[in-house]
Design a protein around this motif. Structure first.
Motif, PDB file in Angstrom:
ATOM      1  N   GLN A 195       0.814  -1.219   0.000  1.00 43.54           N
ATOM      2  CA  GLN A 195       0.000   0.000   0.000  1.00 43.54           C
ATOM      3  C   GLN A 195       0.844   1.264   0.000  1.00 43.54           C
ATOM      4  O   GLN A 195       0.359   2.344  -0.335  1.00 43.54           O
ATOM      5  CB  GLN A 195      -0.970  -0.016   1.201  1.00 43.54           C
ATOM      6  N   PRO A 199       0.988   2.398  -5.066  1.00 37.96           N
ATOM      7  CA  PRO A 199       0.470   3.713  -5.498  1.00 37.96           C
ATOM      8  C   PRO A 199       1.590   4.702  -5.831  1.00 37.96           C
ATOM      9  O   PRO A 199       1.473   5.485  -6.778  1.00 37.96           O
ATOM     10  CB  PRO A 199      -0.340   4.175  -4.281  1.00 37.96           C
ATOM     11  N   ILE A 211      -3.094   9.423  -5.580  1.00 31.36           N
ATOM     12  CA  ILE A 211      -3.165   8.406  -4.520  1.00 31.36           C
ATOM     13  C   ILE A 211      -4.364   8.704  -3.635  1.00 31.36           C
ATOM     14  O   ILE A 211      -4.538   9.831  -3.155  1.00 31.36           O
ATOM     15  CB  ILE A 211      -1.864   8.395  -3.694  1.00 31.36           C
ATOM     16  N   LYS A 213      -5.848   6.678  -0.651  1.00 34.64           N
ATOM     17  CA  LYS A 213      -5.951   5.595   0.331  1.00 34.64           C
ATOM     18  C   LYS A 213      -6.786   6.034   1.525  1.00 34.64           C
ATOM     19  O   LYS A 213      -6.806   7.206   1.895  1.00 34.64           O
ATOM     20  CB  LYS A 213      -4.551   5.173   0.812  1.00 34.64           C
ATOM     21  N   GLU A 254     -11.366  -0.896  -0.839  1.00 34.77           N
ATOM     22  CA  GLU A 254     -10.126  -0.120  -0.874  1.00 34.77           C
ATOM     23  C   GLU A 254      -9.481  -0.179  -2.256  1.00 34.77           C
ATOM     24  O   GLU A 254      -9.047   0.853  -2.794  1.00 34.77           O
ATOM     25  CB  GLU A 254      -9.159  -0.639   0.190  1.00 34.77           C
ATOM     26  N   TRP A 258      -8.808   2.918  -4.911  1.00 29.90           N
ATOM     27  CA  TRP A 258      -7.495   3.309  -5.432  1.00 29.90           C
ATOM     28  C   TRP A 258      -7.543   3.643  -6.924  1.00 29.90           C
ATOM     29  O   TRP A 258      -6.723   4.411  -7.417  1.00 29.90           O
ATOM     30  CB  TRP A 258      -6.476   2.192  -5.199  1.00 29.90           C
TER      31      TRP A 258
END
Length: 397
Positions: A195, A199, A211, A213, A254, A258
């Motif tokens: 993670q 990205p 990005i 997150k 998630e 992204w």
């Protein structure tokens, strides 16, 4: 001449650690194939040590090689001194080789080399913790969670060594050690790196990518991993729904959030994306396994979930990051040519074949044949990858 080669080989931490990681990956896979085919008879359970060696011997050396490169960069600290990481490398290599040989010839003393390996991992944790502590940058969340995972790994490794003692709870402790080592230790490290780096790498290949997150993502994942390990200790697949449904929903949402630009980046990037997508697939398989336990408890899933993560996620990311780091740090622009793409596609095929092998007994297929076939193909793929990229590692810079 030998001294000049050693200086090049030891000049960057990923070179010795990646080389050792792939060497012992190959050796322990060969040991597994020989044992499972009854060519070699071991007095220790190869199934138990198959999990142990991959978690605490093989994968950790790969990712430590990566962490020894990027950790100082994350924290804006000086590079780790060659003397420090090479001392640890030799201890890892000695311990790993000792475990390999004693499993074959005299497993009663395997624990001695396990203790040496645990000491090496304590030294690695101490080194990375010192770098983290010295850093004065404001945001250190990623390195904090890597250190937490590494600390859990020390506890898991210690528990596994304790489980070698024959007593009432040794099997239970061994199971806790392997599950916590796989999920809270290894999965957490790989996910934290993923993670952070995927990205970031994407922004370099797709400048318009933003990005996006979620906050507290790592805290949530860590809690779910602890919950999963606790539930696994009950040996009741029905209970896995408690952890796997929220885990599946959170990871899937998630990855959608992204918005990784799969079609707008070169192969070296979408290969890494592919590794991430195996996480929800593995969790979905686990959910199906739990639901099937209500309907037909005789339907056998074997270890489909853990191998989907290990091969689909860990090995894909290992090869993906490994290829990128090896090329980038040898002065070559990181890219995936046809050979690299073939290797990554082959890893996906191996993952699918291993999943099928897990279900094969339900359809009266020869389970052992498919397991051996999967292991042999994986071994060939690793040898092919090594033939190109380990040469670069051995050459050094």
């Amino acid at each position: 001449m030998l001294l000049a080669w050693y200086k090049r080989f030891s000049s960057q931490p990923h070179q010795p650690f990646f080389t050792s990681g792939i060497l012992f990956f190959l050796l322990f896979m060969i040991l597994f194939i020989f044992s499972y085919s009854n060519i070699l008879f071991l007095d220790k359970s190869i199934l138990t040590y198959h999990a142990y060696t991959l978690i605490f011997v093989v994968f950790i050396q790969f990712f430590l090689g990566f962490l020894f490169v990027v950790f100082p960069r994350f924290l804006m600290q000086a590079e780790i001194l060659e003397k420090e990481y090479m001392q640890q490398f030799f201890l890892y290599f000695f311990s790993s080789f000792g475990i390999f040989l004693t499993l074959i010839f005299y497993s009663k003393i395997t624990f001695l080399f396990q203790i040496c390996l645990l000491i090496a991992q304590i030294l690695s944790f101490k080194l990375l913790y010192t770098i983290h502590k010295k850093s004065i940058i404001q945001v250190k969340d990623d390195t904090k969670w890597i250190l937490i995972a590494l600390f859990v790994g020390l506890i898991s490794h210690f528990l596994f060594i304790v489980s070698n003692i024959d007593f009432k709870y040794s099997y239970f402790i061994s199971k806790i050690a392997i599950n916590s080592g796989f999920y809270i230790f290894l999965f957490m490290i790989v996910f934290t790196i993923s993670q952070r780096m995927i990205p970031f790498f994407t922004t370099a290949k797709a400048p318009n990518y933003k990005i996006n997150k979620s906050s507290k993502l790592l805290e949530i994942i860590f809690f779910l991993l602890i919950l999963k390990v606790i539930i696994l200790s009950f040996d009741n697949p029905k209970l896995n729904l408690i952890s796997d449904i929220p885990f599946f929903i959170i990871v899937t949402k998630e990855l959608i959030k992204w918005k990784l630009p799969i079609l707008k980046v070169p192969a070296i990037m979408w290969i890494l994306y592919l590794g991430l997508y195996w996480i929800p697939i593995a969790l979905f398989i686990s959910i199906i396994e739990s639901l099937m336990a209500f309907y037909d408890s005789s339907f056998y899933f074997e270890k489909a979930v853990i191998h989907t993560i290990a091969l689909g996620y860990f090995v894909t990311l290992l090869i993906g990051f490994g290829t990128r780091v090896i090329l980038g740090h040898s002065g070559t622009t990181p890219h995936a040519n046809r050979f690299a793409i073939f290797i990554f596609i082959a890893i996906q095929f191996v993952t699918i074949l291993r999943i099928f092998s897990s279900f094969s007994m339900n359809f009266a297929f020869d389970y052992q044949t498919f397991i051996n076939l999967t292991a042999i193909i994986l071994l060939i793929v690793l040898l092919l990858w090594s033939s190109k990229y380990v040469k670069i590692l051995l050459k050094g810079k």
